[in-house]
Design a protein around this motif. Structure first.
Motif, PDB file in Angstrom:
ATOM      1  N   MET A  55       0.824  -1.202   0.000  1.00  0.00           N
ATOM      2  CA  MET A  55       0.000   0.000   0.000  1.00  0.00           C
ATOM      3  C   MET A  55       0.866   1.262   0.000  1.00  0.00           C
ATOM      4  SD  MET A  55      -3.060  -1.226   2.554  1.00  0.00           S
ATOM      5  CE  MET A  55      -4.063   0.233   2.350  1.00  0.00           C
ATOM      6  N   ILE A  56       1.989   1.243   0.695  1.00  0.00           N
ATOM      7  CA  ILE A  56       2.910   2.385   0.680  1.00  0.00           C
ATOM      8  C   ILE A  56       3.396   2.599  -0.751  1.00  0.00           C
ATOM      9  CG2 ILE A  56       5.204   3.186   1.381  1.00  0.00           C
ATOM     10  CD1 ILE A  56       4.671   1.781   4.098  1.00  0.00           C
ATOM     11  N   LYS A  57       3.770   1.519  -1.408  1.00  0.00           N
ATOM     12  CA  LYS A  57       4.269   1.611  -2.783  1.00  0.00           C
ATOM     13  C   LYS A  57       3.209   2.192  -3.719  1.00  0.00           C
ATOM     14  CE  LYS A  57       6.700  -1.097  -6.245  1.00  0.00           C
ATOM     15  NZ  LYS A  57       7.299  -2.384  -6.575  1.00  0.00           N
ATOM     16  N   LYS A  58       1.924   1.835  -3.481  1.00  0.00           N
ATOM     17  CA  LYS A  58       0.825   2.337  -4.303  1.00  0.00           C
ATOM     18  C   LYS A  58       0.386   3.742  -3.881  1.00  0.00           C
ATOM     19  CE  LYS A  58      -2.608  -0.487  -4.366  1.00  0.00           C
ATOM     20  NZ  LYS A  58      -3.610  -1.550  -4.275  1.00  0.00           N
ATOM     21  N   GLY A  59       0.883   4.218  -2.748  1.00  0.00           N
ATOM     22  CA  GLY A  59       0.520   5.536  -2.263  1.00  0.00           C
ATOM     23  C   GLY A  59      -0.795   5.572  -1.508  1.00  0.00           C
ATOM     24  N   THR A  60      -1.239   4.410  -1.010  1.00  0.00           N
ATOM     25  CA  THR A  60      -2.521   4.349  -0.305  1.00  0.00           C
ATOM     26  C   THR A  60      -2.364   4.148   1.205  1.00  0.00           C
ATOM     27  OG1 THR A  60      -2.717   1.976  -0.769  1.00  0.00           O
ATOM     28  CG2 THR A  60      -3.740   3.492  -2.341  1.00  0.00           C
ATOM     29  N   PHE A  61      -1.147   4.202   1.695  1.00  0.00           N
ATOM     30  CA  PHE A  61      -0.876   4.115   3.136  1.00  0.00           C
ATOM     31  C   PHE A  61       0.259   5.078   3.441  1.00  0.00           C
ATOM     32  CE2 PHE A  61       0.656   2.309   7.129  1.00  0.00           C
ATOM     33  CZ  PHE A  61      -0.543   2.030   7.774  1.00  0.00           C
ATOM     34  N   PRO A  62       0.253   5.708   4.614  1.00  0.00           N
ATOM     35  CA  PRO A  62       1.316   6.675   4.946  1.00  0.00           C
ATOM     36  C   PRO A  62       2.711   6.049   4.859  1.00  0.00           C
ATOM     37  CG  PRO A  62      -0.421   6.721   6.613  1.00  0.00           C
ATOM     38  CD  PRO A  62      -0.715   5.569   5.710  1.00  0.00           C
ATOM     39  N   LYS A  63       3.642   6.833   4.344  1.00  0.00           N
ATOM     40  CA  LYS A  63       5.026   6.377   4.258  1.00  0.00           C
ATOM     41  C   LYS A  63       5.671   6.382   5.634  1.00  0.00           C
ATOM     42  CE  LYS A  63       6.039   7.685  -0.446  1.00  0.00           C
ATOM     43  NZ  LYS A  63       6.953   8.393  -1.341  1.00  0.00           N
ATOM     44  N   GLU A  92     -10.114   7.738   7.392  1.00  0.00           N
ATOM     45  CA  GLU A  92     -10.470   7.776   5.971  1.00  0.00           C
ATOM     46  C   GLU A  92     -11.094   6.458   5.526  1.00  0.00           C
ATOM     47  OE1 GLU A  92      -7.822   7.700   2.019  1.00  0.00           O
ATOM     48  OE2 GLU A  92      -7.459   9.460   3.274  1.00  0.00           O
ATOM     49  N   ARG A  93     -10.535   5.360   5.979  1.00  0.00           N
ATOM     50  CA  ARG A  93     -11.075   4.035   5.631  1.00  0.00           C
ATOM     51  C   ARG A  93     -12.475   3.860   6.207  1.00  0.00           C
ATOM     52  NH1 ARG A  93      -9.138   1.333   1.596  1.00  0.00           N
ATOM     53  NH2 ARG A  93      -9.822  -0.558   2.608  1.00  0.00           N
ATOM     54  N   MET A  94     -12.680   4.320   7.442  1.00  0.00           N
ATOM     55  CA  MET A  94     -13.986   4.218   8.081  1.00  0.00           C
ATOM     56  C   MET A  94     -15.015   5.041   7.309  1.00  0.00           C
ATOM     57  SD  MET A  94     -13.663   2.250  10.778  1.00  0.00           S
ATOM     58  CE  MET A  94     -14.693   2.680  12.145  1.00  0.00           C
ATOM     59  N   LYS A  95     -14.628   6.240   6.909  1.00  0.00           N
ATOM     60  CA  LYS A  95     -15.534   7.109   6.150  1.00  0.00           C
ATOM     61  C   LYS A  95     -15.881   6.466   4.812  1.00  0.00           C
ATOM     62  CE  LYS A  95     -15.954  11.822   4.438  1.00  0.00           C
ATOM     63  NZ  LYS A  95     -15.302  13.115   4.280  1.00  0.00           N
ATOM     64  N   GLY A 125       9.559   4.465  11.522  1.00  0.00           N
ATOM     65  CA  GLY A 125       8.311   4.524  12.256  1.00  0.00           C
ATOM     66  C   GLY A 125       7.280   5.280  11.441  1.00  0.00           C
ATOM     67  N   TRP A 126       6.057   5.242  11.894  1.00  0.00           N
ATOM     68  CA  TRP A 126       4.961   5.964  11.268  1.00  0.00           C
ATOM     69  C   TRP A 126       4.449   6.967  12.281  1.00  0.00           C
ATOM     70  CZ3 TRP A 126       6.332   1.155  10.139  1.00  0.00           C
ATOM     71  CH2 TRP A 126       6.303   0.743   8.807  1.00  0.00           C
ATOM     72  N   ARG A 127       4.101   8.175  11.816  1.00  0.00           N
ATOM     73  CA  ARG A 127       3.499   9.138  12.723  1.00  0.00           C
ATOM     74  C   ARG A 127       2.134   8.618  13.122  1.00  0.00           C
ATOM     75  NH1 ARG A 127       4.033  15.112  10.334  1.00  0.00           N
ATOM     76  NH2 ARG A 127       2.253  14.286   9.199  1.00  0.00           N
ATOM     77  N   GLU A 128       1.886   8.619  14.418  1.00  0.00           N
ATOM     78  CA  GLU A 128       0.635   8.096  14.952  1.00  0.00           C
ATOM     79  C   GLU A 128      -0.564   8.812  14.324  1.00  0.00           C
ATOM     80  OE1 GLU A 128      -0.255   6.679  19.323  1.00  0.00           O
ATOM     81  OE2 GLU A 128      -0.288   8.862  19.208  1.00  0.00           O
ATOM     82  N   LYS A 129      -0.455  10.127  14.131  1.00  0.00           N
ATOM     83  CA  LYS A 129      -1.574  10.865  13.561  1.00  0.00           C
ATOM     84  C   LYS A 129      -1.812  10.514  12.096  1.00  0.00           C
ATOM     85  CE  LYS A 129       0.736  15.236  12.418  1.00  0.00           C
ATOM     86  NZ  LYS A 129       0.711  16.680  12.694  1.00  0.00           N
ATOM     87  N   ASP A 130      -0.761  10.127  11.357  1.00  0.00           N
ATOM     88  CA  ASP A 130      -0.948   9.717   9.965  1.00  0.00           C
ATOM     89  C   ASP A 130      -1.697   8.391   9.884  1.00  0.00           C
ATOM     90  OD1 ASP A 130       0.406  11.978   9.131  1.00  0.00           O
ATOM     91  OD2 ASP A 130       2.281  10.920   8.702  1.00  0.00           O
ATOM     92  N   VAL A 131      -1.361   7.463  10.774  1.00  0.00           N
ATOM     93  CA  VAL A 131      -2.052   6.166  10.798  1.00  0.00           C
ATOM     94  C   VAL A 131      -3.509   6.370  11.220  1.00  0.00           C
ATOM     95  CG1 VAL A 131      -2.117   3.862  11.850  1.00  0.00           C
ATOM     96  CG2 VAL A 131       0.086   4.874  11.192  1.00  0.00           C
ATOM     97  N   ALA A 132      -3.729   7.234  12.220  1.00  0.00           N
ATOM     98  CA  ALA A 132      -5.095   7.514  12.672  1.00  0.00           C
ATOM     99  C   ALA A 132      -5.918   8.167  11.561  1.00  0.00           C
ATOM    100  CB  ALA A 132      -5.071   8.400  13.907  1.00  0.00           C
ATOM    101  N   ALA A 133      -5.308   9.067  10.803  1.00  0.00           N
ATOM    102  CA  ALA A 133      -6.012   9.715   9.688  1.00  0.00           C
ATOM    103  C   ALA A 133      -6.355   8.695   8.607  1.00  0.00           C
ATOM    104  CB  ALA A 133      -5.167  10.846   9.109  1.00  0.00           C
ATOM    105  N   TRP A 134      -5.431   7.773   8.337  1.00  0.00           N
ATOM    106  CA  TRP A 134      -5.700   6.718   7.356  1.00  0.00           C
ATOM    107  C   TRP A 134      -6.873   5.862   7.824  1.00  0.00           C
ATOM    108  CZ3 TRP A 134      -5.669   1.411   7.806  1.00  0.00           C
ATOM    109  CH2 TRP A 134      -5.784   0.696   6.620  1.00  0.00           C
ATOM    110  N   GLN A 135      -6.888   5.511   9.116  1.00  0.00           N
ATOM    111  CA  GLN A 135      -7.981   4.708   9.663  1.00  0.00           C
ATOM    112  C   GLN A 135      -9.310   5.453   9.538  1.00  0.00           C
ATOM    113  OE1 GLN A 135      -6.086   4.112  13.502  1.00  0.00           O
ATOM    114  NE2 GLN A 135      -6.071   1.891  13.141  1.00  0.00           N
TER     115      GLN A 135
END
Length: 66
Positions: free
Chosen positions: A25-33, A55-58, A43-53
């Motif tokens: 998903m990172i390679k496709k640009g659909t998950f935070p780098k 977005e998926r819920m929406k 590591g991943w920024r916690e807020k980036d993962v939360a924003a991705w989650q």
């Protein structure tokens, strides 16, 4: 404000995805780098993962928590 970072095991736990799926998903640009933290550590920024989650819920039509 201090940024909080998540290491891969925490990202796997939070998302329920496998590491292969996350990196695809990172390679496709659909998950935070990931962000280099030091040497071979990323590591991943916690807020980036939360924003991705959120977005998926929406996208799935799940209503926002009040």
């Amino acid at each position: 404000m201090t940024e909080k970072f998540m290491r891969l095991p925490a990202v796997l736990e939070a998302t329920g995805l496998s590491y292969v799926t996350i990196y695809r998903m990172i390679k496709k640009g659909t998950f935070p780098k990931q962000i280099p933290l030091s040497g071979n550590t990323v590591g991943w920024r916690e807020k980036d993962v939360a924003a991705w989650q959120a977005e998926r819920m929406k996208a799935a039509g799940v209503p926002e928590a009040a």
